[in-house]
Design a protein around this motif. Sequence first.
Motif, PDB file in Angstrom:
ATOM      1  N   PRO A   1       0.824  -1.214   0.000  1.00 41.90           N
ATOM      2  CA  PRO A   1       0.000   0.000   0.000  1.00 41.90           C
ATOM      3  C   PRO A   1       0.854   1.258   0.000  1.00 41.90           C
ATOM      4  N   VAL A   2       2.017   1.198   0.650  1.00 38.42           N
ATOM      5  CA  VAL A   2       2.875   2.386   0.705  1.00 38.42           C
ATOM      6  C   VAL A   2       3.486   2.664  -0.674  1.00 38.42           C
ATOM      7  N   HIS A   3       3.925   1.606  -1.351  1.00 38.51           N
ATOM      8  CA  HIS A   3       4.468   1.796  -2.696  1.00 38.51           C
ATOM      9  C   HIS A   3       3.418   2.398  -3.625  1.00 38.51           C
ATOM     10  N   ALA A   4       2.174   2.001  -3.409  1.00 40.14           N
ATOM     11  CA  ALA A   4       1.117   2.390  -4.342  1.00 40.14           C
ATOM     12  C   ALA A   4       0.665   3.837  -4.165  1.00 40.14           C
ATOM     13  N   LEU A   5       0.997   4.452  -3.042  1.00 44.74           N
ATOM     14  CA  LEU A   5       0.556   5.842  -2.836  1.00 44.74           C
ATOM     15  C   LEU A   5       1.218   6.770  -3.853  1.00 44.74           C
ATOM     16  N   PRO A   6       0.509   7.792  -4.294  1.00 42.47           N
ATOM     17  CA  PRO A   6       1.127   8.742  -5.230  1.00 42.47           C
ATOM     18  C   PRO A   6       2.318   9.440  -4.572  1.00 42.47           C
ATOM     19  N   PRO A   7       3.381   9.670  -5.348  1.00 45.20           N
ATOM     20  CA  PRO A   7       4.615  10.183  -4.745  1.00 45.20           C
ATOM     21  C   PRO A   7       4.450  11.517  -4.031  1.00 45.20           C
ATOM     22  N   HIS A   8       3.632  12.430  -4.588  1.00 46.68           N
ATOM     23  CA  HIS A   8       3.566  13.743  -3.935  1.00 46.68           C
ATOM     24  C   HIS A   8       2.902  13.637  -2.572  1.00 46.68           C
TER      25      HIS A   8
ATOM     26  N   ILE B   1       5.719  12.420  -0.253  1.00 43.37           N
ATOM     27  CA  ILE B   1       6.717  13.449   0.061  1.00 43.37           C
ATOM     28  C   ILE B   1       6.135  14.418   1.080  1.00 43.37           C
ATOM     29  N   ALA B   2       4.906  14.861   0.820  1.00 46.22           N
ATOM     30  CA  ALA B   2       4.283  15.816   1.733  1.00 46.22           C
ATOM     31  C   ALA B   2       4.140  15.195   3.125  1.00 46.22           C
ATOM     32  N   ALA B   3       3.735  13.927   3.179  1.00 43.68           N
ATOM     33  CA  ALA B   3       3.530  13.273   4.467  1.00 43.68           C
ATOM     34  C   ALA B   3       4.842  13.165   5.237  1.00 43.68           C
ATOM     35  N   VAL B   4       5.898  12.749   4.552  1.00 46.89           N
ATOM     36  CA  VAL B   4       7.187  12.592   5.232  1.00 46.89           C
ATOM     37  C   VAL B   4       7.682  13.946   5.727  1.00 46.89           C
TER      38      VAL B   4
ATOM     39  N   TRP C   1      -4.865  10.638  -0.293  1.00 45.96           N
ATOM     40  CA  TRP C   1      -4.375  11.715   0.563  1.00 45.96           C
ATOM     41  C   TRP C   1      -4.629  11.365   2.027  1.00 45.96           C
ATOM     42  N   THR C   2      -5.802  10.804   2.306  1.00 49.12           N
ATOM     43  CA  THR C   2      -6.129  10.471   3.691  1.00 49.12           C
ATOM     44  C   THR C   2      -5.152   9.427   4.224  1.00 49.12           C
ATOM     45  N   HIS C   3      -4.864   8.415   3.406  1.00 52.60           N
ATOM     46  CA  HIS C   3      -3.921   7.384   3.849  1.00 52.60           C
ATOM     47  C   HIS C   3      -2.567   7.985   4.143  1.00 52.60           C
ATOM     48  N   ALA C   4      -2.107   8.829   3.209  1.00 54.03           N
ATOM     49  CA  ALA C   4      -0.784   9.420   3.395  1.00 54.03           C
ATOM     50  C   ALA C   4      -0.763  10.313   4.623  1.00 54.03           C
ATOM     51  N   ALA C   5      -1.892  10.974   4.885  1.00 48.88           N
ATOM     52  CA  ALA C   5      -1.924  11.931   5.998  1.00 48.88           C
ATOM     53  C   ALA C   5      -1.960  11.228   7.347  1.00 48.88           C
ATOM     54  N   ALA C   6      -2.243   9.933   7.348  1.00 52.54           N
ATOM     55  CA  ALA C   6      -2.341   9.220   8.623  1.00 52.54           C
ATOM     56  C   ALA C   6      -1.065   9.368   9.452  1.00 52.54           C
TER      57      ALA C   6
ATOM     58  N   ALA D   1       1.384  11.611  14.239  1.00 53.18           N
ATOM     59  CA  ALA D   1       2.539  12.232  14.873  1.00 53.18           C
ATOM     60  C   ALA D   1       2.144  13.556  15.516  1.00 53.18           C
ATOM     61  N   LEU D   2       1.281  14.301  14.825  1.00 53.94           N
ATOM     62  CA  LEU D   2       0.865  15.596  15.354  1.00 53.94           C
ATOM     63  C   LEU D   2       0.140  15.416  16.685  1.00 53.94           C
ATOM     64  N   ALA D   3      -0.712  14.380  16.753  1.00 47.37           N
ATOM     65  CA  ALA D   3      -1.427  14.099  17.998  1.00 47.37           C
ATOM     66  C   ALA D   3      -0.434  13.827  19.121  1.00 47.37           C
TER      67      ALA D   3
END
Lengths: 258, 357, 254
Positions: free
Chosen positions: C16-23, C26-29, C233-238, C243-245
């Motif tokens: 699932p991580v490989h399949a996420l769109p790259p942008h 990058i934004a999530a990391v 986007w939701t998956h990537a934002a997890a 971490a923010l929490a």
Amino acid sequence: MTSAVPCTSAVPSLEVSGLAFAYPDGHQALFGVDLTVGRGERVALLGPNGAGKTTLVLHLNGILDGGAGSVRVAGLPVDKRNLAEIRRRVGIVFQDPDDQLFMPTVREDVAFGPAAAGLRGAELERCVDKALAQVGMAAFADRPPHHLSFGQRRRVAVATVLAMEPEILVLDEPSSNLDPASRRELADILRSLDVTVLMVTHDLPYALELCERSVVLSGGVIAEDGPTRELLCDEELMRAHRLELPFGFDPRSVAVPR
Amino acid sequence: MHVPDGFINAPVSLATGAVAAAAVAVALRGARRELGGSVDGSGHGGERTAPLAGLVAAFVFAVQMLNFPVAAGTSGHLLGGALAAILVGPCTGMLCISVVLLMQSVLFADGGLTALGVNITDMAVVTTIVSYGLFRLLVTVLPRRRPSVTAAAFVAALVSVPAAAVAFTGLYALGGTTDVPLGKVFTAMVGVHVLIGIGEAVITALTVGAVIAVRPDLVYGARGLRRPLELRTPDGTVTVPQAAPAPSRSARPVAVAGLVAALALAGFVSYYASTSPDGLEKVAHDKGLDSKEEEHAAKDSPLADYQVKDVGDERISGGLAGVIGVGATLAAGTGVFVVVRKRRSRTAAAPAGTEAL
Amino acid sequence: MGAGHAHKLYRHARSPVHALPPHCKIAAVFCFVLVVVSTPREAVWAFGLYALLLAAVAGAARVPASFLLRRLLIEVPFVAFAVLMPFVAGGERVHVLGLALSQSGLWGAWNILAKGTLGVAASVLLAATTELRALLLGLQRLRMPPLLVQIASFMIRYGDVVTDEMRRMRIARESRGFTARGVRHWGVLARSAGALFIRSYERGERVHLAMVSRGYAGTMPVIDELNASRAQWTHAAALPLAALAVCLTGWMLT
């Protein structure tokens, strides 16, 4: 010796007349070149190092200009206004495929030209697939160019210009650095294409194999123009322009596949 | 030396990121001019930027892997900021080093993502601006000959490395996450980087010398040298023969005055540095160098940081403070002239653009 | 997306991580690392939670721990720096095993170690699950100036070519009996570097000619469009949101 140009169509693919050019540093490379290549012809451009071959080639798609004379591609004059169209019609395959293949994957590289011309989506896909199939590289579409062998890269380089469906294919030293098998494969591909070819080469057997007609560029002018076999058999002419056949090669005794 | 995440706090990292982004934006515009395609003002010049800057970045990337053996199995390598600035111009150089740093961060996890701004600011922006400014200044002051170019490249590279260290110390002062006294950070950073700078300077000067011997036209920073010889374009614009000596006449007194002012300032800073209350905690410092170098040797990375192992540690003693001061102040003094030089080189670069290909 | 376009850190797998769109990645990391850097260092437990979050991502991406740990070595010089901190920093001293260590220095060392390590680990995960070409497209999608993306892709494309030229020059030097052993050989090496620059620059000029010959006029044609769905986007934002929490809790508790 000025042979009659066998024109197969009313408008020749390439017409160069009175082309002269000097580089900004004052070095003059071309002194009035006249050359006509009919549609569907395959012509070899022979000549010693420094004869102006590359300079001539760079005029064909308007990278160099500003000298005297004119160049027409399928009737269209090469000048600033129709540069984009000229560059689509004239496909130049440069000597080092690493210079030509600058995109990260083969597919993107082949797509570069047509995409720059405005093609998108399925049409672009089709065009790329067709060009890769023509050179037998369809299976390599998603590979990065630097993982291919030299011969494969040269073939992809040919595909990158074929994708633009050029009027005339200009090859700069197509057989250099190729092993005999790759050399033959490239020859087969070039023969199978239905396109006008101008081939700049030092490889005289290759010229004989592929091109019925040859022109000799020497000292910035077209010194000779005629059937390749006749030119290669004319020892005096060959010596005068620093052209030499490989050891043991006799152009008289070779059967040329057509 | 690629700063990782967590070294500089978040607000300062972000602010530095903004500074770096602005500098890169300026460099993007400048690089088009430097790479010399601006024949007609119709954006034609931008065409050359991507392939040329990309290849120069690939060159910097590769040349950082070239090992220069020092002695007994140790070796150093080039950082390349000064070299790139001198060879292809400050904007292109800045752009190339920034792209190299970006790729190292994203592809090799070398240098933190949030620290990218910090890394670009010290290693791409400060290094190129300082080295190029100083280089132009020296080329103007020194006699117009090739050895002068090599000498100027030497000094420019020598100063550029500690200048980056000074910039880092400045950022550390603003947003450092530990309370190591600033004096100590300054001396440690600048001390080590003066040594690295010497290696960098030798390599840069030799490389610039090698390029100028074969293709002097490719050395951006030395284009002025051959200007009087070559500018008679076919369309008969003969404006340059009298324009060429003019900059050297008018700029030289200014440059000399600047150099004197910088040296005077240098005196002040070296005085400060040598009398700074912390002094040098020599033992801890030497220990630090040792351990750092051992780790370097163990590290199996093609992008390993510059190593100058075998230069005597004990030599980084108080005596260097003066040198450091001179370097730092020359860098600061040069900054002022960069603007002047840039404007001048812009006018000078215009005729150079007329050469085809 | 070009398959098989591998670089040193990339590990090919289907996850699932490989399949996420790259942008998105990058934004999530980037956001994750930013959150980590902003966490107060006294909240030691928070860093443990961050490490668990990354471990969960690594698990989902099927990146083995050994691979991740080996890549962390790149951080080693800064570990050395961090180890030094307790000795040179000022302030209150604590005595451990007979050594007088600075308390704030210890905190500083911990701070750099924890945040630096998490940062490197997050970047390694990004690079391990995203192809090179995709990274560049992702950066472009995140509004990095196109010219910069072009320069970066040329650098990547020709990095190997230039490195290979450098290798051939070394072999040529060594074949003629020259091996650089000390400072006195730097001249020869520098001449090689100079020659390498000239070759690279000239290749740049040739590449430009080849591009212009195929209709290049300053912008790269868009060949691959990147688009991310809301779910992606939701998956990537997890990751950054979790971490923010943790970070906010950390701020409230300390």
